[in-house]
Design a protein around this motif. Structure first.
Motif, PDB file in Angstrom:
ATOM      1  N   PRO A 227      48.872 -52.522  35.180  1.00 62.79           N
ATOM      2  CA  PRO A 227      50.155 -51.894  35.524  1.00 62.79           C
ATOM      3  C   PRO A 227      50.900 -51.485  34.255  1.00 62.79           C
ATOM      4  CG  PRO A 227      49.874 -53.958  36.696  1.00 62.79           C
ATOM      5  CD  PRO A 227      48.767 -53.869  35.691  1.00 62.79           C
ATOM      6  N   PHE A 228      51.543 -50.357  34.316  1.00 59.72           N
ATOM      7  CA  PHE A 228      52.232 -49.757  33.193  1.00 59.72           C
ATOM      8  C   PHE A 228      53.700 -49.640  33.574  1.00 59.72           C
ATOM      9  CE2 PHE A 228      50.881 -47.806  29.349  1.00 59.72           C
ATOM     10  CZ  PHE A 228      51.761 -46.781  29.054  1.00 59.72           C
ATOM     11  N   ALA A 229      54.601 -49.655  32.635  1.00 57.88           N
ATOM     12  CA  ALA A 229      56.025 -49.518  32.925  1.00 57.88           C
ATOM     13  C   ALA A 229      56.294 -48.173  33.612  1.00 57.88           C
ATOM     14  CB  ALA A 229      56.828 -49.608  31.638  1.00 57.88           C
ATOM     15  N   ALA A 230      57.304 -48.172  34.464  1.00 56.89           N
ATOM     16  CA  ALA A 230      57.688 -46.937  35.154  1.00 56.89           C
ATOM     17  C   ALA A 230      58.201 -45.918  34.145  1.00 56.89           C
ATOM     18  CB  ALA A 230      58.751 -47.240  36.190  1.00 56.89           C
ATOM     19  N   ASN A 231      57.950 -44.636  34.443  1.00 54.32           N
ATOM     20  CA  ASN A 231      58.440 -43.587  33.544  1.00 54.32           C
ATOM     21  C   ASN A 231      59.914 -43.291  33.846  1.00 54.32           C
ATOM     22  OD1 ASN A 231      58.328 -42.103  35.901  1.00 54.32           O
ATOM     23  ND2 ASN A 231      56.710 -40.739  35.213  1.00 54.32           N
TER      24      ASN A 231
ATOM     25  N   TYR B 298      44.068 -47.083  33.387  1.00 57.37           N
ATOM     26  CA  TYR B 298      42.733 -47.293  33.943  1.00 57.37           C
ATOM     27  C   TYR B 298      41.694 -47.091  32.846  1.00 57.37           C
ATOM     28  CZ  TYR B 298      38.600 -46.591  36.863  1.00 57.37           C
ATOM     29  OH  TYR B 298      37.359 -46.693  37.427  1.00 57.37           O
ATOM     30  N   SER B 299      40.763 -48.016  32.750  1.00 57.30           N
ATOM     31  CA  SER B 299      39.681 -47.925  31.764  1.00 57.30           C
ATOM     32  C   SER B 299      38.362 -48.209  32.469  1.00 57.30           C
ATOM     33  CB  SER B 299      39.871 -48.942  30.648  1.00 57.30           C
ATOM     34  OG  SER B 299      41.111 -48.767  30.035  1.00 57.30           O
ATOM     35  N   TYR B 300      37.320 -47.509  32.023  1.00 56.31           N
ATOM     36  CA  TYR B 300      35.999 -47.686  32.604  1.00 56.31           C
ATOM     37  C   TYR B 300      34.948 -47.521  31.513  1.00 56.31           C
ATOM     38  CZ  TYR B 300      31.820 -46.827  35.407  1.00 56.31           C
ATOM     39  OH  TYR B 300      30.566 -46.893  35.934  1.00 56.31           O
TER      40      TYR B 300
ATOM     41  N   ARG C 168      49.125 -42.285  38.323  1.00 56.16           N
ATOM     42  CA  ARG C 168      50.085 -42.846  39.272  1.00 56.16           C
ATOM     43  C   ARG C 168      49.454 -43.856  40.208  1.00 56.16           C
ATOM     44  NH1 ARG C 168      52.104 -37.039  40.866  1.00 56.16           N
ATOM     45  NH2 ARG C 168      50.121 -36.663  39.893  1.00 56.16           N
ATOM     46  N   SER C 169      48.146 -43.738  40.455  1.00 49.74           N
ATOM     47  CA  SER C 169      47.486 -44.667  41.376  1.00 49.74           C
ATOM     48  C   SER C 169      46.049 -44.924  40.924  1.00 49.74           C
ATOM     49  CB  SER C 169      47.478 -44.097  42.796  1.00 49.74           C
ATOM     50  OG  SER C 169      46.612 -42.982  42.865  1.00 49.74           O
ATOM     51  N   VAL C 170      45.487 -45.986  41.452  1.00 50.25           N
ATOM     52  CA  VAL C 170      44.108 -46.328  41.130  1.00 50.25           C
ATOM     53  C   VAL C 170      43.168 -45.264  41.689  1.00 50.25           C
ATOM     54  CG1 VAL C 170      42.276 -48.035  41.474  1.00 50.25           C
ATOM     55  CG2 VAL C 170      44.608 -48.796  41.041  1.00 50.25           C
ATOM     56  N   ASP C 171      43.475 -44.768  42.888  1.00 48.04           N
ATOM     57  CA  ASP C 171      42.624 -43.738  43.491  1.00 48.04           C
ATOM     58  C   ASP C 171      42.592 -42.467  42.642  1.00 48.04           C
ATOM     59  OD1 ASP C 171      41.955 -45.356  45.648  1.00 48.04           O
ATOM     60  OD2 ASP C 171      43.628 -44.622  46.862  1.00 48.04           O
TER      61      ASP C 171
END
Length: 62
Positions: free
Chosen positions: A15-19, A28-30, A43-46
């Motif tokens: 989770p990242f701070a709100a803008n 997200y990292s992969y 904005r979302s995982v999807d």
């Protein structure tokens, strides 16, 4: 600050701070099976997974 290492095939969502407009973000990292690293802020995982799938598809073509 913690340094996280990903093994091939692993993903991580942080989770990242709100803008300024109040929308929450995630980092997200992969790590692909080949050991290539993908990272984005969405904005979302999807949304992040869709971007990652597009990136993987482009990598496979070339």
């Amino acid at each position: 600050m913690e340094v996280a290492y990903l093994l091939p095939g692993q993903e991580r969502c942080v989770p990242f701070a709100a803008n300024k407009s109040g929308q929450k973000r995630i980092e997200y990292s992969y790590c692909s099976e080949r050991g290539e690293y993908f990272s984005c802020v969405c904005r979302s995982v999807d949304e992040a997974r869709d971007l990652c799938e597009d990136w993987l598809a482009r990598r496979e073509r070339y």
